[in-house]
Design a protein around this motif. Structure first.
Motif, PDB file in Angstrom:
ATOM      1  N   LEU A 291      -7.426  -0.063   6.665  1.00 27.95           N
ATOM      2  CA  LEU A 291      -5.922  -0.355   6.387  1.00 27.95           C
ATOM      3  C   LEU A 291      -4.947  -0.264   7.615  1.00 27.95           C
ATOM      4  O   LEU A 291      -4.387  -1.082   7.763  1.00 27.95           O
ATOM      5  CB  LEU A 291      -5.416   0.390   5.165  1.00 27.95           C
TER       6      LEU A 291
ATOM      7  N   HIS B  81       0.853  -1.174  -0.051  1.00 25.76           N
ATOM      8  CA  HIS B  81       0.108   0.079   0.090  1.00 25.76           C
ATOM      9  C   HIS B  81       0.875   1.050  -0.073  1.00 25.76           C
ATOM     10  O   HIS B  81       0.460   2.210  -0.699  1.00 25.76           O
ATOM     11  CB  HIS B  81      -0.754  -0.263   1.153  1.00 25.76           C
TER      12      HIS B  81
ATOM     13  N   ILE C 225      -9.928  -2.648   3.967  1.00 24.33           N
ATOM     14  CA  ILE C 225      -9.405  -3.989   3.327  1.00 24.33           C
ATOM     15  C   ILE C 225     -10.407  -4.932   3.474  1.00 24.33           C
ATOM     16  O   ILE C 225     -10.957  -5.331   4.696  1.00 24.33           O
ATOM     17  CB  ILE C 225      -7.922  -4.474   3.922  1.00 24.33           C
TER      18      ILE C 225
END
Lengths: 655, 402, 100, 167
Positions: free
Chosen positions: A238, A201, A228
């Motif tokens: 996340l 990411h 996510i």
């Protein structure tokens, strides 16, 4: 790169050099110990010089960085072998090399007569090297290298006496080593996943700079809302997800709630190992990781909440378990778990400075306690059971003195080191976090701490020797000076961050950006109350076990308290039965499955059909073919010629 | 090519063959007389002379070679019963042919034939030097198969020794020639001769010259390297079983090879047919009597120069034979592999360095090179000389140490 | 200039004779010689093609083949001498230790 | 003229090869091989390869065959095929295969001789001269040249090691 940059590269280089020397060149116990100790002392001196240089820098750019080489370059991710020396690293490195040096010196006497001294000192040096890499790395990947390195050294050193059947009752060193390794792997898997998530990411693993993890996280404030999908399990933010995965790593390495079971068993290793790895340094790596990546945790309140819960619960479980132990080192092991719980809880509450403060003081006095207990074990000729001790005050006056200092410090008695750091955590929980549950749990753990230390001191030093066969004596050798120094440090350690002075706070401020909390009168009263309670609790513990209750203790017997508390006491003693649970949930089914697979698949299918069957077929086929092979070169050449004729013929006709 | 050209070629070849055999014949006389002088004897001086008034005799013994030939020719020709008959018969031929054909690549002088050719140079080929080396290396067959075919252990040992010796010294020989080739920058023999118009190669290639002299002496199995036919050990070596003309052929091949080697040395190091003044003299004759006469004068004079130089070297050969005692087999191998080969390599290196550093044809560096070669040779001689023990036994250095 | 096929044909013939030598002769020395013959016939073909194509590469190749042949003979004969010292024969049919 | 030389040389070469193959005595074989090599060297001259002619003579005639002779003489292994042939079926199969092989080669040659074997390019009188060879050897083919030197060195060391006397 300036000279000062190279200086910090020297810090891990010394232990590495010591390791290599001990592995390849140096032979002989005395030489091994000297080389190992000198390398760590050199690293310590280098660290001090580096810290002095660091202190001379401007606060906003107070770091030293060096990139030794580019390590991995995969796509857009470049991982360098880069070292970073900032105030946080500085205090960690000082602790590692300082305490490490003392413990190495201590080991020279402690390991005297050991069958594998070279191996021991080499691994100790390698451990210090790995730990320094862990705290000095400028990216998560290199940190992971150190992380795995300390895990490996822990495994190797717990299993140092792999040929002994058991050290303490029920612990086999080789099994304990494997257990520690496996438990750590569970956590490491989490950290690895966290790294993958970060790379995928953020595209970086670096801690620092605008393209580092902190920089990205701070820019992506909305990132916490990025979710996510976890398929059937819903979704998670996340940053929270990353934080949770990291927590898994922290829990494994720092012996927190579900995974702390390995630490008590790790006491099967030599006592200096327990002091260095399983009290002062390696187990604090989790705390360090949280503090280092605090930007992630700051953005993930849900994860931080879980950190607090884990830490506080662990603190309580550890304290209750410590109360019930008879093995002198297991008491300290559970105590370590408990104190790590304090640090984790503090880190979870955002009191990073307090966590680091407690980490440092704990490193000093717990090392002192472990070394003291090691000296006792040494003097008692490898007796670790407190029921066979007692009355050692007369036989070991020096150890008694320093041990009392350590116990008081751990118990949080004013004005020793433990008081200041632990009090700061509890105060933070009460005033800043305003989390009454956590405050109560921590306070309770703190009181229990004082109690079990009182109990231990009473059982060990008070009265007369219970085991008539033991011949306690005090023979310190090189163990003496580390004990003195650590005792003095345990007394004075609190000076680092006295309320109102808060040097440590100021020192760490460039990294953690936490202003010192204002010291108020109510805090003082609160502290005074806790101290009083702790003193009372400790006195109670001492009184109980030096008086009537202690008198009833016989070697091999249950604790008298068992009589009153029954199965609850038993549960405490077993560390709340987690080992049992794991045994039932994981180990046994796994064993059963393995046996099944072994008997059916391995022996029947793989061995029987695939391996032996194919081998047999090859053998029979070869026997048939071997007839052509009459060993005569001319025949081979003829076969060759036939091949040539056929091939040329094929080409000729095909052309 | 028409038949006349072929005829001319055949005639030239015949002349060459006859010339070299004659040269051989008179070289034996030359050697025997000289050896006699060296040993304070008289030598063969009876067979044929020109009586002078007053009882003096001129050219005493000049028919001696013919007498020898006749003697050998009429000896009984024996073929050993267990010899390998064909090979036994072939061996002398194998020995003689290389000795004769080696001459075609040597420019014996400069007699232009008017068509850009040279009457005195039979095969001006591109790879002249390589041809010389090739023919030299083929020369070993005669000795080797003669030794084997005789079915006699002494012959066999002689043959094997000869093969080993010739192969060993070929390396040093080739390497010493390599220096000359580098110096001249060509593999053509006449090119090398022309390159020596200014300065003979013996000056810059002094080390190479010395190595060539030693190696060529060993290559033609001549004293002091004649242990192949050491009478005391091997009863005559590979040609023990040969008699009559077959022995004469071996004898001849050896001497022709020796002369050829000296001729090659003259070509490579002593400027071939070059001699100061020849050019001017022939130019003068050309001016006076025409081109053909000029060319002929040029050819004869250069041939004369060539022969004089060859004779001088041949004298040196005889001198060496008269002076130096025979070496042992281990000393022979030691000299070849341990001393001459590295020296020759050193020579190549020095030549290469000088060739790169200094311009072509510069005089002073060439002289410097020669001086360096001289120093190296002297140093080696001093350092590698056998140690003399108190009892007067000479030992190789390695043995002296033990 | 003769047609290339003359030379190639000769080369092929020599090659096959060499092959027969390898297959039929039982002295290791003879096998070696036959291999040399085969190498030479290949060299002849290479030189022929070099001439046909007017390219030196094939000649250089021959140069290397000769080099390798020299090395091969040196080592091979050394091995042969060792074998002879042990077995007192060079007959290739006696060297059947490596049979299955 | 060239044809005459070629035919003579070719016949000599074939006689040498066949005689080498059939000769009972290894020394005779070596000498016939020498004859064959000499013939091939002459062919090199015809094929504008004077340098290879010299190399062929120096290396094959001057060194390799001498080495063979040397070993044969040293070992006394001239007649080493006296005992019975253990694999009798080898000879007929081998000869059949050899005939097949030469048949195939002739087949290819006959088919290719129209176009594939035609002469390319004009004849350069300097072609194959030492200078040209050196030019190619030390520029384009320098690396193989160096490698070949190492191969030779390796062979040298190998032979020395093989024959070291072990105490």
């Amino acid at each position: 790169m300036t000279q000062i940059s190279w200086l910090i590269a020297l810090i891990p280089a010394f232990p590495l050099a010591g390791f290599l020397l001990n592995v390849f060149l140096v032979r002989g116990e005395r030489a091994n110990g000297t080389v190992a100790s000198l390398s760590i002392v050199a690293a310590f001196i280098t660290t001090v010089i580096a810290v002095i240089n660091l202190a001379g820098m401007a606060a906003e750019s107070r770091y030293i960085a060096i990139t030794l080489w580019d390590w991995l370059a995969v796509g857009r991710v470049t991982v360098s072998f880069g070292l970073w020396f900032d105030p946080l690293t500085a205090v960690m490195a000082l602790l590692i090399t300082g305490v490490g040096a003392l413990i190495h010196i201590y080991s020279i006497t402690y390991m005297h007569g050991d069958s594998r001294p070279g191996r021991y000192f080499a691994y100790m040096n390698l451990f210090v090297f790995a730990m320094l890499i862990l705290v000095m790395s400028d990216n998560l990947f290199l940190l992971f290298l150190g992380w795995e390195g300390v895990g490996l050294c822990s495994f190797l050193l717990i299993g140092h006496w792999f040929d002994r059947k058991h050290v303490a009752p029920g612990i086999v060193p080789s099994e304990a080593a494997a257990k520690a390794f496996v438990a750590n792997r569970v956590g490491d898997a989490g950290l690895l996943l966290a790294m993958m998530a970060i790379v995928s990411h953020f595209g970086t693993l670096s801690f620092f700079g605008s393209d580092g993890i902190s920089g990205f996280v701070s820019k992506l404030t909305d990132a916490s809302f990025t979710t996510i999908s976890l398929g059937a399990f819903g979704s998670v933010g996340l940053v929270s997800g990353i934080a949770f995965l990291m927590i898994l790593g922290v829990v494994g390495k720092s012996a927190q709630l579900p995974l702390f079971v390995w630490l008590p068993d790790a006491m099967a290793g030599p006592t200096p190992v327990s002091a260095l790895i399983h009290a002062a340094t390696m187990v604090t790596a989790g705390v360090y990781l949280i503090v280092r990546t605090h930007a992630v945790f700051d953005l993930a309140p849900d994860a931080s909440g879980w950190v607090v819960i884990i830490g506080a619960t662990t603190a309580l479980i550890g304290a209750t378990a410590a109360v019930t132990q008879f093995d002198i080192k297991r008491v300290l092991a559970y105590s370590t778990i408990s104190q790590l719980g304090f640090m984790i809880a503090a880190a979870g509450m955002g009191a990073y400075t307090a966590a680091i403060f407690h980490l440092l003081t704990h490193g000093l006095f717990k090392a002192l306690l472990f070394l003291g207990s090691g000296a006792i074990i040494h003097g008692m000729h490898d007796i670790q059971d407190m029921r066979r001790m007692g009355g050692l005050r007369k036989h070991m006056p020096v150890i008694f003195l320093v041990y009392i200092v350590g116990a008081l410090a751990l118990s949080g008695i004013f004005p020793l080191a433990g008081f200041w750091s632990k009090d700061e955590i509890i105060t933070h929980a009460w005033y800043s976090a305003q989390n009454i549950n956590v405050t109560v749990i921590l306070l309770l753990s703190s009181l229990l701490t004082a109690f079990y230390m009182g109990r231990q001191v009473a059982l060990t030093f008070a009265g007369d020797v219970r085991d008539k066969d033991a011949h306690p004596h005090e023979d310190l050798g090189t163990m003496k000076w580390p004990l003195y120094i650590l005792a003095v440090a345990s007394v004075l350690g609190g000076l680092m961050n006295l309320p109102g002075v808060h040097w440590l706070n100021d020192w760490l401020n460039p990294v953690l950006h936490q202003e010192a909390e204002l010291f108020t009168l109510s805090m003082g009263i609160f502290a005074a109350v806790t101290v009083l309670l702790a003193t009372a609790s400790g006195y109670l513990g001492y009184r109980m076990y030096s008086g009537a209750v202690g008198a009833r203790i016989k070697p091999g017997d249950e604790d008298p308290a068992h009589y009153y508390l029954g199965d609850i006491w038993k549960g405490f003693e077993m560390g709340w039965g987690l080992d049992y649970v794991y045994q039932r949930i994981f180990v046994k089914p796994y064993r059963t499955l393995s046996t099944f697979l072994h008997d059916v698949f391995d022996q029947q299918a793989i061995d029987g059909i695939l391996v032996e069957g194919s081998a047999g077929m090859v053998g029979r086929f070869s026997q048939a073919v071997a007839r052509i092979q009459n060993g005569n070169v001319r025949t081979y050449a003829l076969v060759f010629l036939i091949g040539v004729v056929v091939l040329v013929g094929y080409v000729v006709i095909g052309a | 090519m028409d038949w006349i050209a072929i005829l001319i070629l055949l005639v030239r070849c015949l002349v060459l063959a006859l010339a070299s055999t004659t040269l051989f014949a008179y070289f034996t006389l030359f050697e025997r007389r000289l050896l006699a002088r060296f040993q304070n004897r008289v030598g063969p001086n009876r067979a044929g002379y020109i009586p002078l008034p007053g009882g003096k005799k001129l050219f005493g013994g000049f028919l001696q070679p013919a007498a020898d030939a006749v003697k050998l020719f009429f000896k009984e020709d024996v073929i050993p019963a267990l010899a390998d008959r064909w090979v036994y018969l072939m061996a002398p031929g194998f020995a003689v042919v290389p000795a004769l054909i080696i001459w075609v690549a040597i420019p014996l002088g400069n007699w232009p034939d008017g068509n850009g050719g040279n009457w005195l140079h039979y095969a001006p080929i591109d790879v002249g030097i390589l041809y010389l080396l090739a023919v030299t290396s083929v020369g070993v067959y005669g000795i080797a198969i003669a030794g084997w075919a005789s079915n006699n252990k002494y012959s066999m040992l002689g043959g094997i020794r000869a093969s080993a010796q010739v192969i060993s010294y070929e390396l040093a020989l080739g390497l010493s020639i390599l220096g000359v080739v580098m110096q001249s920058g060509t593999l053509r023999t006449e090119g090398i001769v022309n390159a020596q118009a200014g300065m003979w190669n013996i000056v810059p290639q002094f080390m190479g010259f010395i190595i060539f002299l030693i190696a060529s002496t060993a290559e033609v199995v001549r004293s002091p390297f004649d242990l192949v036919e050491a009478e005391q050990e091997l009863v005559g070596g590979y040609n023990t079983e040969y008699g009559s003309m077959k022995f004469a052929l071996f004898f001849m091949s050896e001497y022709i090879k020796l002369i050829a080697m000296n001729a090659i040395a003259v070509t490579l190091f002593l400027g071939g047919g070059n001699l100061p003044g020849i050019e001017q003299a022939s130019a003068a004759i050309t001016a006076g009597y025409g081109v053909t006469a000029g060319n002929a004068a040029m050819g004869l004079m250069s041939l004369g120069a060539f022969l004089i130089k060859t004779t001088l070297l041949s004298f040196l050969s005889v001198w060496i034979r008269a002076t130096v005692p025979r070496v042992r087999y281990d000393q022979l191998m030691n000299l070849g592999w341990v001393i001459l080969m590295p020296l020759a390599l050193l020579n190549v290196v020095i030549t290469a360095v000088f060739g790169v550093v200094f311009p072509v044809g510069a005089v002073v560096p060439q002289i410097a090179m020669g001086v360096i070669g001289l120093i190296v040779i002297v140093l080696t001689t001093v350092l590698a000389a056998p140690k003399r023990t108190k009892r007067g036994v000479t030992l190789v250095r390695s043995q002296a140490r033990n | 200039m003769l047609p290339t096929i003359f030379y190639i044909g000769l080369s092929a013939l020599l090659f096959v004779i060499g092959v027969c030598g390898v297959l039929l002769r039982r002295s290791t020395l003879m096998v070696f010689m036959s291999i040399e013959l085969m190498l030479n016939s290949a060299n002849l073909a290479l030189v022929t093609f070099a001439n046909q194509r007017q390219s030196l590469d094939a000649q250089i190749m021959v140069f290397f083949v000769i080099t390798i042949a020299a090395a091969e003979v040196a080592v091979g004969l050394a091995l042969l001498v060792m074998i002879f010292m042990r077995k007192q024969t060079t007959n290739i049919d006696t060297m059947t230790t490596l049979k299955g | 003229m060239e044809l005459v030389i070629f035919v003579i040389t070719a016949i000599v070469a074939i006689i040498g090869a066949v005689a080498m193959l059939t000769s009972r005595n290894a020394v005779h074989s070596a000498l016939f091989l020498l004859l064959n090599f000499g013939a091939i060297a002459v062919l090199y001259l015809l094929l504008q390869a004077p340098f290879l002619f010299a190399v062929q003579l120096i290396v094959y005639a001057g060194a390799i065959i001498v080495l063979f002779l040397f070993v044969v003489m040293l070992l006394g292994a001239e007649r080493d095929e006296e005992d019975a042939n253990p694999i009798r079926w080898q000879a007929p199969v081998a000869i059949t295969m050899a005939v097949l092989l030469i048949g195939e080669i002739i087949w290819v040659l006959v088919r290719q001789s129209q176009d594939g074997l035609a002469r390319v390019g004009s004849s350069d009188s300097d072609f194959g001269s030492p200078a040209q060879i050196a030019q190619a050897l030390f520029t384009t083919h320098l690396l193989p040249f160096e490698v070949a030197s190492f191969v030779l060195l390796t062979a040298l060391i190998g032979v020395v090691v093989l024959h070291q006397r072990r105490s």
